[in-house]
Design a protein around this motif. Structure first.
Motif, mmCIF file in Angstrom:
data_model
loop_
_atom_site.group_PDB
_atom_site.id
_atom_site.type_symbol
_atom_site.label_atom_id
_atom_site.label_comp_id
_atom_site.label_asym_id
_atom_site.label_seq_id
_atom_site.Cartn_x
_atom_site.Cartn_y
_atom_site.Cartn_z
ATOM 1 N N PHE A 159 8.700 19.974 11.308
ATOM 2 C CA PHE A 159 10.056 20.264 11.783
ATOM 3 C C PHE A 159 10.166 21.659 12.385
ATOM 4 O O PHE A 159 11.246 22.251 12.408
ATOM 5 C CB PHE A 159 11.052 20.094 10.631
ATOM 6 N N SER A 160 9.032 22.202 12.870
ATOM 7 C CA SER A 160 9.043 23.530 13.500
ATOM 8 C C SER A 160 9.739 23.473 14.855
ATOM 9 O O SER A 160 9.981 22.387 15.410
ATOM 10 C CB SER A 160 7.608 24.029 13.687
ATOM 11 N N HIS A 161 10.028 24.653 15.413
ATOM 12 C CA HIS A 161 10.671 24.736 16.730
ATOM 13 C C HIS A 161 9.825 24.036 17.792
ATOM 14 O O HIS A 161 10.349 23.284 18.623
ATOM 15 C CB HIS A 161 10.872 26.211 17.098
ATOM 16 N N GLU A 162 8.507 24.256 17.736
ATOM 17 C CA GLU A 162 7.611 23.648 18.728
ATOM 18 C C GLU A 162 7.605 22.123 18.600
ATOM 19 O O GLU A 162 7.615 21.403 19.609
ATOM 20 C CB GLU A 162 6.181 24.176 18.547
ATOM 21 N N ALA A 163 7.587 21.634 17.357
ATOM 22 C CA ALA A 163 7.582 20.189 17.137
ATOM 23 C C ALA A 163 8.888 19.571 17.634
ATOM 24 O O ALA A 163 8.875 18.548 18.329
ATOM 25 C CB ALA A 163 7.379 19.883 15.655
ATOM 26 N N LEU A 164 10.021 20.202 17.314
ATOM 27 C CA LEU A 164 11.322 19.674 17.750
ATOM 28 C C LEU A 164 11.413 19.654 19.270
ATOM 29 O O LEU A 164 11.967 18.715 19.852
ATOM 30 C CB LEU A 164 12.461 20.517 17.157
ATOM 31 N N GLU A 165 10.877 20.682 19.909
ATOM 32 C CA GLU A 165 10.878 20.734 21.380
ATOM 33 C C GLU A 165 10.125 19.542 21.963
ATOM 34 O O GLU A 165 10.527 18.956 22.972
ATOM 35 C CB GLU A 165 10.231 22.046 21.846
ATOM 36 N N SER A 166 9.014 19.166 21.312
ATOM 37 C CA SER A 166 8.224 18.030 21.821
ATOM 38 C C SER A 166 8.890 16.692 21.517
ATOM 39 O O SER A 166 8.721 15.727 22.257
ATOM 40 C CB SER A 166 6.811 18.074 21.234
ATOM 41 N N TYR A 167 9.656 16.613 20.419
ATOM 42 C CA TYR A 167 10.351 15.361 20.087
ATOM 43 C C TYR A 167 11.544 15.103 21.013
ATOM 44 O O TYR A 167 11.909 13.952 21.262
ATOM 45 C CB TYR A 167 10.908 15.385 18.657
ATOM 46 N N LEU A 168 12.178 16.194 21.487
ATOM 47 C CA LEU A 168 13.471 16.083 22.173
ATOM 48 C C LEU A 168 13.494 15.073 23.328
ATOM 49 O O LEU A 168 14.385 14.212 23.367
ATOM 50 C CB LEU A 168 13.940 17.462 22.644
ATOM 51 N N PRO A 169 12.550 15.116 24.295
ATOM 52 C CA PRO A 169 12.606 14.131 25.396
ATOM 53 C C PRO A 169 12.518 12.695 24.896
ATOM 54 O O PRO A 169 13.145 11.792 25.457
ATOM 55 C CB PRO A 169 11.396 14.491 26.266
ATOM 56 N N LYS A 170 11.739 12.467 23.827
ATOM 57 C CA LYS A 170 11.592 11.120 23.276
ATOM 58 C C LYS A 170 12.891 10.681 22.588
ATOM 59 O O LYS A 170 13.303 9.523 22.705
ATOM 60 C CB LYS A 170 10.442 11.067 22.268
ATOM 61 N N ILE A 171 13.517 11.619 21.869
ATOM 62 C CA ILE A 171 14.794 11.312 21.222
ATOM 63 C C ILE A 171 15.829 10.927 22.283
ATOM 64 O O ILE A 171 16.571 9.955 22.127
ATOM 65 C CB ILE A 171 15.289 12.519 20.394
ATOM 66 N N GLN A 172 15.869 11.691 23.378
ATOM 67 C CA GLN A 172 16.802 11.391 24.471
ATOM 68 C C GLN A 172 16.586 9.989 25.024
ATOM 69 O O GLN A 172 17.555 9.259 25.278
ATOM 70 C CB GLN A 172 16.640 12.407 25.598
ATOM 71 N N LEU A 173 15.316 9.619 25.224
ATOM 72 C CA LEU A 173 15.014 8.286 25.760
ATOM 73 C C LEU A 173 15.496 7.180 24.829
ATOM 74 O O LEU A 173 16.085 6.195 25.278
ATOM 75 C CB LEU A 173 13.511 8.140 25.995
ATOM 76 N N VAL A 174 15.248 7.341 23.532
ATOM 77 C CA VAL A 174 15.677 6.335 22.560
ATOM 78 C C VAL A 174 17.197 6.210 22.564
ATOM 79 O O VAL A 174 17.748 5.105 22.551
ATOM 80 C CB VAL A 174 15.155 6.686 21.142
ATOM 81 N N ILE A 175 17.893 7.344 22.607
ATOM 82 C CA ILE A 175 19.362 7.327 22.608
ATOM 83 C C ILE A 175 19.899 6.707 23.903
ATOM 84 O O ILE A 175 20.802 5.861 23.874
ATOM 85 C CB ILE A 175 19.929 8.751 22.396
ATOM 86 N N LYS A 176 19.341 7.117 25.045
ATOM 87 C CA LYS A 176 19.789 6.555 26.337
ATOM 88 C C LYS A 176 19.602 5.041 26.366
ATOM 89 O O LYS A 176 20.499 4.297 26.777
ATOM 90 C CB LYS A 176 18.984 7.177 27.491
ATOM 91 N N ASP A 177 18.442 4.596 25.938
ATOM 92 C CA ASP A 177 18.129 3.171 25.920
ATOM 93 C C ASP A 177 19.116 2.419 25.029
ATOM 94 O O ASP A 177 19.613 1.351 25.384
ATOM 95 C CB ASP A 177 16.697 2.992 25.415
ATOM 96 N N THR A 178 19.405 2.991 23.885
ATOM 97 C CA THR A 178 20.337 2.362 22.931
ATOM 98 C C THR A 178 21.752 2.295 23.500
ATOM 99 O O THR A 178 22.425 1.258 23.404
ATOM 100 C CB THR A 178 20.331 3.138 21.599
ATOM 101 N N LEU A 179 22.218 3.391 24.098
ATOM 102 C CA LEU A 179 23.578 3.397 24.661
ATOM 103 C C LEU A 179 23.701 2.420 25.833
ATOM 104 O O LEU A 179 24.757 1.815 26.035
ATOM 105 C CB LEU A 179 23.967 4.813 25.093
ATOM 106 N N ARG A 180 22.635 2.254 26.612
ATOM 107 C CA ARG A 180 22.646 1.239 27.682
ATOM 108 C C ARG A 180 22.826 -0.148 27.083
ATOM 109 O O ARG A 180 23.588 -0.967 27.594
ATOM 110 C CB ARG A 180 21.334 1.294 28.474
ATOM 111 N N ALA A 181 22.090 -0.416 26.001
ATOM 112 C CA ALA A 181 22.195 -1.726 25.358
ATOM 113 C C ALA A 181 23.585 -1.941 24.776
ATOM 114 O O ALA A 181 24.159 -3.027 24.907
ATOM 115 C CB ALA A 181 21.129 -1.854 24.263
ATOM 116 N N TRP A 182 24.158 -0.912 24.155
ATOM 117 C CA TRP A 182 25.512 -1.024 23.606
ATOM 118 C C TRP A 182 26.513 -1.304 24.727
ATOM 119 O O TRP A 182 27.410 -2.133 24.582
ATOM 120 C CB TRP A 182 25.907 0.258 22.882
ATOM 121 N N SER A 183 26.363 -0.614 25.844
ATOM 122 C CA SER A 183 27.295 -0.774 26.967
ATOM 123 C C SER A 183 27.140 -2.113 27.657
ATOM 124 O O SER A 183 28.090 -2.622 28.264
ATOM 125 C CB SER A 183 27.082 0.353 27.985
#
Length: 368
Positions: free
Chosen positions: A6-30
């Motif tokens: 959960f370091s700053h570097e690790a969170l930075e690398s997770y962020l684009p993937k988290i965004q993709l999962v959220i975007k994909d989910t919101l598209r499905a909800w919509s």
């Protein structure tokens, strides 16, 4: 190990993937013509985030869905009385755990064999490398246990907080609009869409009003009631002596409800955390949604990052409205959530803030 995960570097690398999962989910909800059960769907979302982002497993959607159902059975029965009888919750929980561990073992083996095309180190990579650094190759059982612990930590409480966030944005449209204003002022939201490359970890951490909104959600709707601690030194409280070695339970919810620093405690007011008031700064233990002391929740930065990324996407690319006449009551067990799960209808928005036509394959194209 967990500090690296959960370091700053690790969170930075997770962020684009988290965004993709959220975007994909919101598209499905919509794209769903019906309303959705937000609590159930955010459970799916946080589970998917844990599996695909945190652990880097490449599990097909259909298999992921089956694994989610098994995981729900495990969570629902994990706190059952340990009565080992046929058809008991305890027995169902044990069976679900065994099935889950088989699925996780398969995913871990595939991951260990397939290292091609990886562009970031996920939590499981860090766990494995840390074992090697300390001269200890982790066994498959240790990897499965660590994996299950990470999923559990990322799942229920984050789904609870995500549902509370959506409900408060529905209840308080001015808060949602103020969020949009901050995103526009920071150059993140332009003409109704998120500017490409604008979301980095430091940028998100610099969004002060967004931080206030997430803090207020966690103050008023702390997912879990409290925690346990072992007394390290005998002390006295209100005339009672608490001996060293005893276990004590502290209540997060009661602390937030009674802390003198918070004014109008029942009111959802993100500005209480703004620079003018800073109600959480007066005293160390008035505000503790993730616990306190040396045993504070290690995953709190990941949870807050996920909630912030979700809030940004909701404010930028979605329109949503309550699908019932009134807001549901809240239950506190096993975590805070609406009794009906919160029924909401989502509508996608294009760059001109117009509703997107639903049901297109392109909307579901984003994958992790």
């Amino acid at each position: 190990v967990f500090s690296k995960i959960f370091s700053h570097e690790a969170l930075e690398s997770y962020l684009p993937k988290i965004q993709l999962v959220i975007k994909d989910t919101l598209r499905a909800w919509s794209s769903n013509p019906e309303s959705i059960n937000v609590y159930h769907e955010t459970q799916k979302l946080t589970f998917r985030m844990a599996i695909r982002v945190l652990l880097g497993f490449r599990i097909p959607d259909e298999e992921l869905g089956r694994l989610f159902e098994v995981y729900q059975q495990f969570v629902e029965n994990v706190f059952s009385l340990p009565v080992d009888l046929p058809f008991s919750g305890y027995r169902r929980g044990i069976r679900a755990r065994e099935t889950l561990q088989k699925g996780l073992e398969k995913a871990i083996q595939e991951k260990l064999q397939n290292t091609q095309g990886k562009d970031y180190a996920d939590a499981l990579d860090i766990l494995i490398e840390s074992g090697k650094e300390h001269g200890k190759e982790l066994t498959m059982q240790e990897l499965k246990d660590g994996t299950l612990e990470l999923i559990f930590a990322a799942y229920a409480t984050t789904a609870s907080a995500s549902t509370s966030l959506i409900m408060q944005l529905l209840k308080h449209p001015r808060v949602l609009e103020k969020l949009r204003e901050e995103l526009r002022s920071k150059g993140i939201l332009h003409n109704g869409c998120i500017c490409e490359g604008s979301l980095r970890l430091d940028t998100i951490n610099g969004l002060h009003y967004l931080d206030c909104v997430i803090k207020e959600v966690l103050r008023l709707f702390t997912p879990i009631s409290g925690g346990y601690r072992t007394v390290l030194q005998t002390f006295e409280l209100d005339g009672f002596q608490i001996p060293k070695g005893w276990s004590v339970m502290y209540s997060i919810r009661d602390t937030h409800d009674t802390a003198p620093v918070f004014k109008d405690v029942d009111v959802f007011d993100p500005d209480r955390f703004g620079q003018g008031r800073s109600e959480d700064k007066d005293g160390r233990f008035h505000y503790l949604p993730f616990g306190g002391g040396v045993r504070t929740c290690l995953g709190k930065h990941l949870a807050k990052l996920f909630l912030k990324a979700l809030a940004i996407e909701l404010a930028s690319t979605s329109r949503f409205e309550l699908a019932t006449r009134t807001f549901p009551k809240i239950t506190l067990v096993p975590v805070v959530h609406p009794v009906d799960g919160l029924k909401v209808k989502f509508f996608g928005l294009d760059s001109n803030q117009n509703e997107i036509l639903t049901g297109t394959d392109a909307m579901l194209g984003a994958t992790v």
